[in-house]
Scaffold this motif. Structure first.
Motif, PDB file in Angstrom:
ATOM      1  N   ASP A  14      -0.856   6.601 -13.551  1.00  0.00           N
ATOM      2  CA  ASP A  14      -2.004   7.539 -13.353  1.00  0.00           C
ATOM      3  C   ASP A  14      -1.849   7.778 -11.655  1.00  0.00           C
ATOM      4  OD1 ASP A  14      -4.361   9.075 -12.722  1.00  0.00           O
ATOM      5  OD2 ASP A  14      -5.089   8.451 -14.536  1.00  0.00           O
ATOM      6  N   THR A  15      -1.995   9.020 -11.285  1.00  0.00           N
ATOM      7  CA  THR A  15      -2.147   9.351  -9.944  1.00  0.00           C
ATOM      8  C   THR A  15      -3.141   8.897  -9.167  1.00  0.00           C
ATOM      9  OG1 THR A  15      -2.668  11.524 -10.187  1.00  0.00           O
ATOM     10  CG2 THR A  15      -0.265  11.063 -10.078  1.00  0.00           C
ATOM     11  N   LEU A  16      -4.198   8.426  -9.954  1.00  0.00           N
ATOM     12  CA  LEU A  16      -5.559   7.954  -9.346  1.00  0.00           C
ATOM     13  C   LEU A  16      -5.342   6.438  -8.643  1.00  0.00           C
ATOM     14  CD1 LEU A  16      -8.261   9.097 -11.953  1.00  0.00           C
ATOM     15  CD2 LEU A  16      -7.755   9.952  -9.497  1.00  0.00           C
ATOM     16  N   ASN A  17      -4.156   5.887  -9.211  1.00  0.00           N
ATOM     17  CA  ASN A  17      -3.991   4.718  -8.708  1.00  0.00           C
ATOM     18  C   ASN A  17      -3.420   4.522  -7.313  1.00  0.00           C
ATOM     19  OD1 ASN A  17      -4.385   3.103 -11.148  1.00  0.00           O
ATOM     20  ND2 ASN A  17      -2.554   3.806 -12.100  1.00  0.00           N
ATOM     21  N   PHE A  18      -2.904   5.931  -6.956  1.00  0.00           N
ATOM     22  CA  PHE A  18      -2.236   6.125  -5.483  1.00  0.00           C
ATOM     23  C   PHE A  18      -3.187   6.868  -4.569  1.00  0.00           C
ATOM     24  CE2 PHE A  18       1.028   6.376  -8.709  1.00  0.00           C
ATOM     25  CZ  PHE A  18       1.670   5.113  -8.433  1.00  0.00           C
TER      26      PHE A  18
ATOM     27  N   THR B 275       0.884  -1.320   0.112  1.00  0.00           N
ATOM     28  CA  THR B 275      -0.079   0.245   0.082  1.00  0.00           C
ATOM     29  C   THR B 275       0.972   1.114  -0.219  1.00  0.00           C
ATOM     30  OG1 THR B 275      -1.806   0.957   1.233  1.00  0.00           O
ATOM     31  CG2 THR B 275      -0.017   0.105   2.475  1.00  0.00           C
ATOM     32  N   PRO B 276       0.428   2.342  -0.630  1.00  0.00           N
ATOM     33  CA  PRO B 276       1.273   3.657  -0.406  1.00  0.00           C
ATOM     34  C   PRO B 276       1.354   4.062   1.002  1.00  0.00           C
ATOM     35  CG  PRO B 276      -0.634   3.753  -1.988  1.00  0.00           C
ATOM     36  CD  PRO B 276      -0.639   2.557  -1.234  1.00  0.00           C
ATOM     37  N   TYR B 277       2.481   4.523   1.385  1.00  0.00           N
ATOM     38  CA  TYR B 277       2.840   4.887   2.916  1.00  0.00           C
ATOM     39  C   TYR B 277       1.792   6.217   3.030  1.00  0.00           C
ATOM     40  CZ  TYR B 277       5.217   9.514   1.323  1.00  0.00           C
ATOM     41  OH  TYR B 277       5.391  10.567   0.733  1.00  0.00           O
ATOM     42  N   LYS B 278       1.041   6.668   2.264  1.00  0.00           N
ATOM     43  CA  LYS B 278       0.077   7.833   2.656  1.00  0.00           C
ATOM     44  C   LYS B 278      -1.005   7.971   1.354  1.00  0.00           C
ATOM     45  CE  LYS B 278       2.218  11.842   0.627  1.00  0.00           C
ATOM     46  NZ  LYS B 278       2.506  13.406   0.893  1.00  0.00           N
ATOM     47  N   SER B 279      -2.148   8.369   1.667  1.00  0.00           N
ATOM     48  CA  SER B 279      -3.254   8.502   0.776  1.00  0.00           C
ATOM     49  C   SER B 279      -2.692   9.509  -0.024  1.00  0.00           C
ATOM     50  CB  SER B 279      -4.357   8.628   1.360  1.00  0.00           C
ATOM     51  OG  SER B 279      -5.037   7.781   2.136  1.00  0.00           O
ATOM     52  N   ASN B 280      -3.241   9.486  -1.394  1.00  0.00           N
ATOM     53  CA  ASN B 280      -3.004  10.690  -2.425  1.00  0.00           C
ATOM     54  C   ASN B 280      -1.463  10.841  -2.583  1.00  0.00           C
ATOM     55  OD1 ASN B 280      -5.771  11.504  -2.905  1.00  0.00           O
ATOM     56  ND2 ASN B 280      -5.511  12.109  -0.920  1.00  0.00           N
TER      57      ASN B 280
END
Length: 438
Positions: A182-186, A68-73
């Motif tokens: 795409d940044t929407l993936n993160f 998972t990303p270390y933070k949202s967005n």
């Protein structure tokens, strides 16, 4: 323990009973959410690697892992140059030693693939579970034990230092795809895990397999861009002015993971014992071999107080240095088998049928060193007087005790011990001491 006087206290031994052994296979245990204790800390863990035991054959340990990303967005800074992506797995180190099995002078030869289906955090996975993967690896490496043990360190491009971590550089195409995604993936964990459903880490079948190790998935706080203690994938990148790093992390609360342990007995001596009667005690840390020990003619024991009922088996020392590489299990798991159902020994239950925390110490299913004829062996002496007392009180003339390997270290360790017809000093023993009034 009362002394045998043949007036009130008596002894019986192996030759007084009909004893048989059945070697069976337990091919599946749950490996998702698997805990491993290292020192005083308990962490989730996965196993990786492979080895060939001269008796039991080949074991291959692979793992599936989600991130998972270390933070949202999350998003990478603008106008960066992506340098590399590195898979990082913290090695399991404890006060009792490194958590590896096999030849630690050798390397882990690993390949990494993306999965085509998600590793679901809410699903239970087993040691024989599999998830489909892409056909082209996203990375491979040969990593010596010395490079991920506690004595080694890695200096990152950012100037940070880590110790006790396996580092496997992934292909540049994988790193560039992340940069261009795409940044929407993160935007959050759910979106990200649709983009990267998981990875599969497995030994390279074209390379030698001599070593298996455990790697941990520690508890990680959110918001750390580097997350240097996490199981993670690091992305290293730079601008004209600075060098930077960001990580995606394996966070057990929202990320699925499990290990697959493939036991391959084909061509190995153990294949001849698989799901058969024999005169041997064969045990592997699960999944793998276990042995059912059946003792018949219990009617030779009168209604009496059973002071000791002890199963004793002694491991075979194989030629060469194999015993220092393929070491025996520290603790085995004895259970009572009735109507093909595994039941706890009466020693580990209190009078109300609840777990008795001191019972295992009394049963003593732990490996002990024993010198016989000037040679050191590993020996197990399992005491079951209360269980035997119950079986006799029920009017039964037969008891079956199943000896399983521990689930503490899946895929590691084994016991190969002779039955009742081998040499007198190391053969299987069943010793009873009982007391009765005349």
């Amino acid at each position: 323990m009362p002394e045998v006087d043949n007036i009130n206290t008596f002894a019986l031994g192996t030759g007084d009973f009909d004893i048989s052994f059945y070697n069976r296979l337990s091919d599946s245990i749950i490996t998702s959410k698997f805990f491993l204790t290292t020192g005083t800390t308990t962490n989730y863990a996965i196993g990786l690697g492979g080895y060939t035991d001269p008796f039991f054959g080949k074991t291959i340990a692979s793992a599936y892992l989600q991130f998972t990303p270390y933070k949202s967005n999350f998003k990478f800074p603008a106008n960066i140059t992506m340098d590399s992506a590195v898979l990082v797995l913290p090695y399991a180190i404890s006060t009792n030693g490194n958590k590896s099995y096999g030849d630690t002078t050798k390397s882990l030869n690993l390949k990494v693939y993306k999965t085509t289906n998600k590793v679901e955090v809410t699903q239970a996975y087993y040691s024989n579970s599999n998830i489909a993967t892409e056909t082209t690896p996203i990375g491979s490496a040969s990593i010596p034990f010395s490079r991920y043990s506690k004595y080694s360190s890695a200096i990152l491009a950012t100037g940070d230092t880590t110790t006790g971590q396996l580092r496997l550089k992934l292909d540049n195409t994988f790193a560039q795809a992340f940069k261009n995604a795409d940044t929407l993936n993160f935007i959050n964990t759910s979106a990200f895990q649709e983009y990267l459903k998981g990875i599969y880490i497995t030994p390279d079948p074209a390379q030698s397999m001599d070593l298996m190790s455990y790697f941990i998935i520690p508890t990680i706080a959110s918001g750390d861009q580097k997350s240097l203690s996490a199981a993670r994938i690091e992305f290293h990148y730079h601008t004209p002015d600075s060098v930077m790093m960001s990580s995606i992390i394996a966070k057990y609360e929202v990320c699925g993971f499990f290990s697959n342990y493939n036991r391959i007995y084909t061509g190995a001596p153990a294949a001849a014992y698989l799901n058969k009667n024999s005169d041997s005690v064969l045990i592997q840390s699960e999944p793998g071999f276990s042995t059912d020990i059946t003792i018949d003619q219990l009617n030779k024991i009168p209604q009496a107080v059973i002071n000791k009922a002890e199963l004793v088996f002694t491991t075979v020392n194989l030629a060469g240095t194999l015993n220092s590489i393929f070491t025996p299990i520290d603790v085995v798991t004895p259970v009572l088998l009735q109507n093909n159902q595994e039941l706890p020994l009466y020693e580990v239950l209190d009078n109300n049928g609840n777990a008795n925390t001191g019972g295992s110490l009394f049963v003593n299913p732990y490996a002990q060193k024993k010198t016989i004829g000037g040679i050191e062996y590993t020996q197990y002496r399992i005491n079951i007087p209360r269980t035997l007392q119950h079986i006799i009180a029920e009017g039964k003339t037969k008891i079956t005790i199943r000896i399983r390997g521990s689930k503490n270290y899946p895929g590691m360790y084994r016991v190969l011990a002779p039955g009742i017809t081998s040499g007198a000093d190391t053969k299987f023993q069943f010793n009873i001491i009982y007391t009765k009034k005349q």
